[in-house]
Every structure is written in structure tokens, then in C-alpha cells.
Design an enzyme around this catalytic site. Structure first.
Site, short mmCIF file in Angstrom:
data_model
loop_
_atom_site.label_atom_id
_atom_site.label_comp_id
_atom_site.label_asym_id
_atom_site.label_seq_id
_atom_site.Cartn_x
_atom_site.Cartn_y
_atom_site.Cartn_z
N GLU A 51 68.32 -48.75 29.90
CA GLU A 51 69.19 -47.59 29.99
C GLU A 51 69.25 -47.11 31.43
O GLU A 51 68.31 -47.31 32.20
CB GLU A 51 68.66 -46.44 29.11
CG GLU A 51 68.77 -46.69 27.62
CD GLU A 51 68.19 -45.56 26.80
OE1 GLU A 51 68.55 -45.47 25.62
OE2 GLU A 51 67.38 -44.77 27.35
N LYS A 52 70.34 -46.45 31.78
CA LYS A 52 70.45 -45.83 33.08
C LYS A 52 69.41 -44.72 33.20
O LYS A 52 69.23 -43.93 32.29
CB LYS A 52 71.85 -45.23 33.25
CG LYS A 52 72.06 -44.43 34.53
CD LYS A 52 72.08 -45.30 35.76
CE LYS A 52 72.37 -44.45 37.01
NZ LYS A 52 72.29 -45.28 38.23
N ARG A 62 57.96 -38.51 12.16
CA ARG A 62 56.61 -38.00 11.84
C ARG A 62 56.48 -36.62 12.45
O ARG A 62 57.39 -36.12 13.12
CB ARG A 62 55.56 -38.91 12.46
CG ARG A 62 55.80 -39.15 13.96
CD ARG A 62 54.67 -39.86 14.65
NE ARG A 62 55.01 -40.29 15.99
CZ ARG A 62 55.05 -39.53 17.07
NH1 ARG A 62 54.81 -38.23 16.97
NH2 ARG A 62 55.35 -40.02 18.26
N GLU A 105 65.22 -40.92 21.50
CA GLU A 105 64.61 -41.59 20.37
C GLU A 105 64.37 -40.58 19.25
O GLU A 105 64.49 -39.37 19.46
CB GLU A 105 63.28 -42.25 20.75
CG GLU A 105 62.19 -41.28 21.17
CD GLU A 105 60.90 -42.00 21.55
OE1 GLU A 105 60.86 -43.25 21.49
OE2 GLU A 105 59.92 -41.31 21.88
N LYS A 134 64.17 -49.04 18.78
CA LYS A 134 64.98 -48.21 19.67
C LYS A 134 66.42 -48.73 19.76
O LYS A 134 67.36 -47.96 19.96
CB LYS A 134 64.34 -48.13 21.05
CG LYS A 134 63.07 -47.28 21.08
CD LYS A 134 62.55 -47.14 22.49
CE LYS A 134 61.38 -46.16 22.56
NZ LYS A 134 60.22 -46.60 21.80
#
Length: 451
Positions: A200-201, A292, A288, A116
Site C-alpha cells: 500500500e502507499k 476481537r 484492517e 488483509k
């Protein structure tokens, strides 16, 4: 030319891939664990082979055994489905070494998107907006607290290599962050072999909206519009729909163009999904990328008429996309619900023996199932036993059709989340399209606690 495909997966996605292969005249090989010997996908395939005991390390993650079976059966390619080995770059390399086509993107791209932190960095370089947060791994709890204070609570703590909500937690204070940082890091290391954490916020009143991509090996990339996936429990999706009832045509266009630009920048091939968080003002931020096919891909197929599995196979076969962006249209509205073997109030898994399993049927009803009657749901795998997809001429009709179909969905012997799904679908906030990622906490769990 791909003539035989081994499906390195189980449950409904294995059956889903087999169905398209049959339509294309491609032979199929199923692999299964001892717990899945009576699963529908095993009998659907042309050939089926036992991998080993129920535990995933001894069956669906046993890469050596899977490659061995692929070789022994002269399979040209392996389709990984989702989960398990679908985003494992080392498995892609093993397939290449064995001369077997992996149906998915290149290992190098998968590695970038599998982290990530690296994915966030690559999106920034591609000009895709990202949520305010850390650009690298956070080294310690002291550093985490300092960063959180500068960004401002609430904070979303995430494992760099995480997935399925594992290693992810919302924290509201220094004390919560200190407690959560170490435990989530250890859990991520156990599940993914990587305990790196970043932050992250936490966007308030956000929606989880994703763009479906297709890209071939010749530089052609398109999107198949968006899916709204905001109805979640434990950071895992429960209800998905396409298109989103929230975003405007202008935002849809911008999100699609941003996703395609990201794919082109990465040199991405095959099917993939860029997931975004969208705030109440329609500002969107990269969350993200899933390299797939997604669990929720059927809703996109229903409104576009594009078979995403078929496109994956075509791309793996070295063919160019046979559709361009101008040729992709939306028709109607589709909703998917995930039917889980779980307590509808606590969301705890409910394994056991299914004595009765009857599915709704109809022209605009689609079932993707992992079980049958007289099947034992074990604690070894994800508790999803099926997906129910409906299509309507608009969202109102789709909601009504889904409720009617769920009322005819009969499962006995175990608990399921069907009562929960019906309550959500019948909620005024859901029907009006007010579906943020906080919906279940604010409108379902709060109601359940008072009943």
C-alpha cells in the site's frame, strides 16, 4: 445460557474477562503455562488448570488441550481475549464441533478479515475507502518493484496474514523493497503459515484512528466512537486515547457510519474494530479489521460507560444489543498507556524478576495488570506487563493525570518504558495533539539519539 467461561488467554486480558464474569455471576476457568503459575489471573479464576510448558505451541496455542479442559470442566463458552487464538477461524470451528460457544464472530467472517487482501476487497465492496495499493498478493520482487514505481515511494509492505507489526515494513527505494520482500515473506510464513505479501502507499503524516463496533445476531450494529492510536513503536501501539483530538464531528460521524456499514455488509457479530489511516485533510482509509476485543478497549469503556466484555458475552448468549446508536454518548477524555518490560531507549525486551511492583490509585485511575511483585517476566510472551488508564474532564486534564499516575508507578528489578511514556506525554507536540504515526521516530527517537 452461559454459566461458565474458559478464558483461553493469559495476563491482564484474562483478568479483565474474569472481572466482568464475576459481576455477571458467571463461573470462570483459567488455563496457564508453567511460566504463568504465579500470574494474578490464575488465582482470580474459580478454577485453574495447567496447559503445559511455557512455549505457546505447547500451552496457549494447544487447541486440543484447551478444548479438553473446557469439556472436562463443563464450560459453556470460551473467551479468547486478544492474540493467540482470538482470530483463529479453525479454533472457532473446533469449539462449534465440541458444542462450546466461542465468544466472538463467525469463522467465515474471521477468515475474510484474517486475510488483509480479502479484507481490503470486502471493504471496497462495502464502499469503505481503502489506501491505494495492490488488490491481491504480489507474486515476486520484480512485480513488487514495478507496482511500487507506479504507486510511488514510500511503500508499506505488508504480510496478508500478519499482525502486531510482523511482516510489515516501510520501504523507500527499489533496493530496500527487494531486500525486505523476501525476508518479510519468510517471517510471515514462519509466524502465520502464510507468506503472501501485498503493498500500500505509505501515507505521510497519517494518524491511526479506529472505530469500536458492537453487533448482535439480529442485524443490529452500532459504534462506540473512535480511539486515537497513533503513538507507536515498531508499528505497535504504545499510547491510545478516546476521543481523537484531531477529527471533526463530521468526520467522526462519517467514520462511524462507514464502520457500521462494513459490519452490516459482512454480517458481523460480537465486538470488533475497524482501523483507519487518516491523512492531514481528514480523509480516512481502511487499514484492517480486528475481529476481537482490542488491547485499548478500556479508553472506550471509560468515555461511554459500556462494558465491552459484557456486551460480547450478551451477544454470545443470543441476546439483542440493549443499547442503540442514539443511546451512546461520550463523557470526558481517556488515555491508556501500555507498560512494557523493555529498554525505553532501544525498545528491546527486558525480562527478569520483578522485586517491587506498586500501582498508582485514584478515582479516575484504572489498572489492568499481568504481573505482581515477586514475578518473573519471561521472554516467551509479549513484554507488556500492564496497562494504565486515566480519565479526565478533557484531554489536558487526562494528560496531567496520566503523568502524575506514571510517576507513582513503581517497578523494580527490570527496565520498563515508563521514562519513554513520560517524555512523550510531556512533549509539546503531543500536548497540542500533533500525534501522527511518525511521532516516536520524529520526536522521541531523534531526541534520544542526541542525548
Amino acid at each position: 445460557m452461559i454459566k461458565k467461561i474458559l478464558i483461553a488467554n493469559r495476563g491482564e486480558i484474562a483478568g479483565r474477562v474474569i472481572r466482568t464474569c464475576k459481576q455477571l455471576g458467571i463461573e470462570t476457568v483459567a488455563v496457564y503455562s508453567e511460566a504463568d503459575q504465579k500470574a494474578p489471573f490464575v488465582s482470580m479464576a474459580d478454577e485453574s488448570y495447567l496447559l503445559g510448558p511455557p512455549r505457546v505451541q505447547e500451552s496457549y496455542l494447544n487447541t486440543e488441550k484447551i478444548i479438553e479442559i473446557a469439556k472436562d470442566t463443563d464450560a459453556d463458552a470460551i473467551h479468547p481475549g486478544y492474540g493467540f487464538l482470538s482470530e483463529n477461524s479453525k479454533f472457532v470451528e473446533l469449539c462449534e464441533q465440541a458444542g462450546i460457544q466461542f465468544i466472538g464472530p463467525k469463522a467465515t467472517v474471521m477468515e475474510i478479515m484474517g486475510s488483509k487482501i480479502a479484507a481490503r476487497d470486502s471493504m471496497k465492496k462495502a464502499g469503505v475507502p481503502v489506501v491505494p495499493g495492490t488488490d491481491g498478493a504480489v507474486a515476486s520482487t520484480d512485480e513488487a518493484v514495478a507496482i511500487a514505481r507506479s504507486i510511488g515511494y514510500p511503500i508499506m509492505l505488508k504480510a496478508s496474514a500478519g499482525g502486531g507489526g510482523i511482516g510489515m515494513q516501510v520501504v523507500q527505494s527499489d533496493a530496500e523493497l527487494i531486500k525486505a520482500f523476501e525476508s518479510n515473506s519468510k517471517r510471515a510464513h514462519t509466524f502465520f503459515g502464510d507468506g503472501a505479501m501485498f503493498m500500500e502507499k505509505k501515507l505521510e503524516n497519517a494518524r491511526h484512528i479506529e472505530i469500536q463496533l458492537l453487533a448482535d445476531n439480529y442485524g443490529n450494529a452500532i459504534h462506540l466512537f473512535e480511539r486515537e492510536c497513533s503513538i507507536q513503536r515498531r508499528n505497535q501501539k504504545v499510547i491510545e486515547e478516546a476521543p481523537s483530538s484531531f477529527i471533526s464531528k463530521e468526520t467522526r460521524k462519517k467514520m462511524g457510519e462507514a464502520a457500521v456499514k462494513a459490519a452490516e455488509t459482512l454480517g458481523y457479530t460480537s465486538a470488533g474494530t475497524i482501523e483507519f489511516l487518516v491523512d492531514e485533510h481528514e480523509n480516512f482509509y481502511f487499514l484492517e479489521m480486528n475481529t476481537r476485543i482490542q488491547v485499548e478497549h478500556p479508553v472506550t469503556e471509560e468515555i461511554t460507560g459500556v462494558d465491552i466484555v459484557e456486551q460480547q458475552i450478551r451477544i454470545a448468549n443470543g441476546k439483542e444489543l440493549d443499547i442503540d446508536q442514539s443511546g451512546v454518548d461520550m463523557d470526558g477524555h481517556a488515555i491508556e498507556v501500555r507498560v512494557y518490560a523493555e529498554d525505553p531507549e532501544t525498545f528491546f525486551p527486558s525480562p527478569g524478576h520483578i522485586s517491587v511492583f506498586e500501582l498508582p490509585e485514584g478515582e479516575f485511575i484504572r489498572n489492568e495488570v499481568a504481573v505482581t511483585a515477586d514475578f518473573d517476566v519471561t521472554p516467551f510472551y509479549d513484554p507488556m506487563i500492564g496497562k494504565l488508564i486515566v480519565k479526565g474532564k478533557d484531554r489536558t486534564e487526562a494528560i496531567r493525570s496520566m503523568k502524575n499516575a506514571l510517576l507513582k508507578y513503581k517497578v523494580e528489578g527490570i527496565k520498563t518504558n515508563i521514562p519513554m511514556l513520560l517524555k512523550v506525554l510531556d512533549h509539546d507536540k503531543f500536548k497540542s495533539g500533533e500525534t501522527t504515526t511518525a511521532f516516536v521516530d520524529n520526536h522521541y527517537l531523534s531526541t534520544a539519539k542526541t542525548n
